[in-house]
Design an enzyme around this catalytic site. Structure first.
Site, short mmCIF file in Angstrom:
data_model
loop_
_atom_site.label_atom_id
_atom_site.label_comp_id
_atom_site.label_asym_id
_atom_site.label_seq_id
_atom_site.Cartn_x
_atom_site.Cartn_y
_atom_site.Cartn_z
N GLY A 326 75.20 72.17 56.09
CA GLY A 326 74.75 71.26 57.13
C GLY A 326 75.12 71.77 58.50
N PRO A 330 79.47 74.35 55.56
CA PRO A 330 79.18 74.27 54.13
C PRO A 330 79.90 73.11 53.45
CG PRO A 330 80.77 76.01 54.56
CD PRO A 330 80.33 75.50 55.90
N VAL A 331 79.31 72.63 52.36
CA VAL A 331 79.89 71.56 51.55
C VAL A 331 80.07 72.08 50.13
CG1 VAL A 331 79.64 69.20 50.71
CG2 VAL A 331 78.74 69.82 52.96
N ASP A 442 72.94 59.76 64.27
CA ASP A 442 72.37 60.95 63.62
C ASP A 442 71.85 60.58 62.23
OD1 ASP A 442 71.59 63.59 63.58
OD2 ASP A 442 73.47 64.31 62.75
#
Length: 636
Positions: A326, A330-331, A442
């Site tokens: 995102g 990173p996730v 957002d």
């Protein structure tokens, strides 16, 4: 690597900057970097052991091929080699009897084993201890500890009435030991988990709190090993000797101060400059840590994870564990020792978001509790690392399904309407019913996560803001995602709850159509989803907007209602848009919607060139997202 064999180097390569060192494993069963490291110190030319970056043991000088603080029997067959030049500063050893099994191994508790005995015992180096060979005395010794205080391993049955638990898996034996030593209320400790991590701290007032028994559990009790029967005669000479030494030290200090007086001003000036630079470089992280610690102490429910525990949970941030990427970074998927699955969001070094957004999300989301908001479990800050730990949601994000022709078929109309309702309920909570009134700023498909039952949860509160009763604010820093930002926010920096309403309207139309808000929609049609929907509405052909994969499952009345609500949400003027309370009512109430939408914001009348774009662009297998943007509107 935790083992040094003959000819292997410790030290540094000056050309490449590469450092050679040994690092212990975390525990006997967790083969990840632990608390201790063995290094070569080239200036003093001695071996050192560090615990969590602080020196706790030194080998002493090398004389006649023997280190001062390494036992004689551990060095008998060794020949040391020290290289110091412009290319490298290194240490290595070889065996005089060419023993192929000879090696030094740095254990998880700080021991260096070699051959039949120990090369070093850094596990004994803590607190007052500077009598065991090479141990360095701690500088920050609590006043409640005394010379002779050591932890002694005991076996027996203990009283659990006055204990505390540290469930952090980043705590090993040495961390528990150090924590208990520095806590004046701590009398003993033991490991918490079978793999050797975590701590149980005992706060006893007397020895009656435990009973020695060989069939009981093992724990480490703080005892004083010094006897109290030493001759009183020594005190008759210790006093005068100490006074003489103190006087000598004072005279030496005065002489030294007078000698260097002319350099004092320059040195202080240099120190002030250095401290200023250090402060500027670290103030954001320090303030962040202070804020987080305050949150933890005030009972926010947040957990402060150690970086090592995050590394363990994510298998070292391996690519196999990566869930996505995102704007924040990173996730990764992770698994705690308890078996709980987590999502680990790691701030990328190149991210446009920084410590402000990180702290913002941390302080806001911990105050929010709703079934349609993602749950934040805790965070981790380690040097430049900033990490958020969330509950793990099995079905990724909404955009993963919505904008893919194949995966989009998994979202029938019933699931899509359920997702729309869930998002609206989450936003209503943020705007009206939460203790802190929040504007998300957002809201988009990639920030809607789906649990195993495809229930939506709003995530990513890095851009969110608290608002007052006036509910209108202004900013010079525009942050958000193109295609979802309201006109008054994008152009003037004005945001309110109606900004979120606009984003919700765009998202609602995307869910109905399965198309991105910024896309190309057929010959002789506007270039964006809002304009395309508006023209279909005017032509009385709204149902043509529906994703073809749901044509056999959708409810025409519900679809018509959703499109109607979506167009009301994206009207140009904020005052004309409904509130989230009104939207939830319109979604759940089957009665007719009275108000009609006006011409929407960002209505684009340009025509698509026929030979370049066609209706084939309606659906794409691409999941690339329009990135979050920041616009600085401050005057130059």
């Amino acid at each position: 690597m935790d083992t040094l064999i003959p000819t292997m180097k410790l030290g540094v390569n000056h050309k490449t900057g590469h450092h050679w060192l040994l690092v212990s494993y975390f525990t006997k069963t967790l083969f990840i970097p632990g608390a201790f490291s063995l290094e070569w110190e080239p200036v003093e030319q001695e071996l050192i052991i560090k615990r969590r970056g602080k020196v706790c043991w030194k080998s002493g000088k090398l004389r006649n091929n023997k280190f001062e603080h390494i036992p004689e029997d551990a060095q008998g067959v060794l020949k040391y080699s020290i290289v110091s030049n412009g290319d490298e500063d290194t240490f290595s050893f070889t065996s005089t009897n060419e023993d192929p099994d000879l090696q030094w191994t740095l254990t998880e508790i700080g021991q260096i084993s070699g051959g039949e005995g120990y090369v070093a015992r850094a596990d004994l180096c803590y607190g007052y201890n500077n009598t065991d060979g090479g141990c360095q005395r701690w500088q920050d010794i609590p006043k409640c500890r005394n010379p002779g205080d050591v932890f002694q391993k005991m076996t027996g049955f203990v009283n659990y009435q006055n204990v505390t638990f540290e469930g952090n898996i980043s705590y090993s034996y040495s961390d528990c030991e150090a924590s208990c030593w520095s806590n004046c209320d701590c009398s003993a400790f033991r490991k918490l988990y079978p793999n050797g991590t975590g701590c149980v701290f005992f706060h006893w007032s007397s020895a009656e709190s435990y009973t020695s028994d060989s069939t009981g559990i093992s724990f480490y009790l703080l005892v004083n090993m010094l006897t109290h029967h030493k001759s009183t005669k020594k005190w008759t000479w210790i006093g005068p000797v100490a006074a003489t030494a103190l006087l000598a030290m004072c005279l030496f200090t005065i002489c030294l101060a007078l000698k260097k007086r002319k350099f004092v001003f320059q040195e202080k000036k240099r120190q002030r400059m250095v401290m200023k630079m250090v402060h500027l470089a670290t103030c954001s992280r320090s303030s962040a840590m202070e804020d987080i610690e305050v949150d933890l102490k005030t009972g926010s429910g947040l957990k402060l994870f150690n970086y090592t525990s995050v590394m363990v949970a994510t298998n070292g941030f391996s690519s196999e564990n990566k869930l996505g990427q995102g704007g924040f970074g990173p996730v990764y998927k992770g698994i705690l020792p308890t078996g709980q699955e987590i999502a680990v969001k790691r701030l990328a070094k190149t991210s446009g978001q920084g410590i402000v957004e990180f702290k913002n999300e941390l302080t806001l989301i911990c105050e929010l509790q709703h079934m349609n908001l993602v749950q934040l479990l805790g965070c981790c800050i380690d040097e430049e690392e900033r990490i958020l730990i969330y509950e793990y949601l099995h079905n990724k994000s909404l955009d993963f399904y919505l904008f893919d022709c194949t995966r989009g078929k998994l979202l029938d109309w019933k699931k899509r309407f359920k997702i729309i309702e869930g998002i609206s309920q989450g936003l209503l909570y943020l705007h009206k019913y939460s203790r802190l009134k929040i504007i998300h700023r957002d809201l988009k498909a990639s920030n809607i996560l789906l649990d195993k039952n495809m229930n939506p949860k709003i995530s990513d509160f890095g851009m969110a803001r608290i608002f007052t009763q006036e509910s209108v604010s202004n900013t010079n820093r525009i942050v958000g995602t193109h295609g979802y930002m309201s006109p008054e926010y994008m152009m003037e920096g004005v945001f309110s709850t109606k900004s979120d309403v606009y984003s919700f309207g765009v998202l609602l139309l995307e869910i109905v159509s399965g198309r991105r808000s910024l896309g190309c929609y057929g010959d002789d049609r506007p270039l964006n989803l809002i304009g395309h929907t508006w023209e279909l509405w005017k032509d009385g052909a709204s149902l043509e907007l529906v994703d073809s994969s749901t044509k056999e499952s959708f409810d025409p009345d519900e679809v018509q209602r959703c499109i109607h609500i979506g167009l009301l949400c994206v009207q140009h003027y904020a005052d004309d848009r409904p509130t989230m309370f009104d939207i939830v009512s319109m979604l759940t109430n089957k009665s007719a919607i009275v108000s009609l939408p006006e011409r929407p914001a960002f209505y684009v009348g340009r025509k698509i060139i026929h030979d370049q774009l066609s209706s084939k662009d309606f659906c794409t297998n691409s999941t690339v997202e329009i990135t979050t943007s920041t616009i600085d509107m401050t005057d130059s």
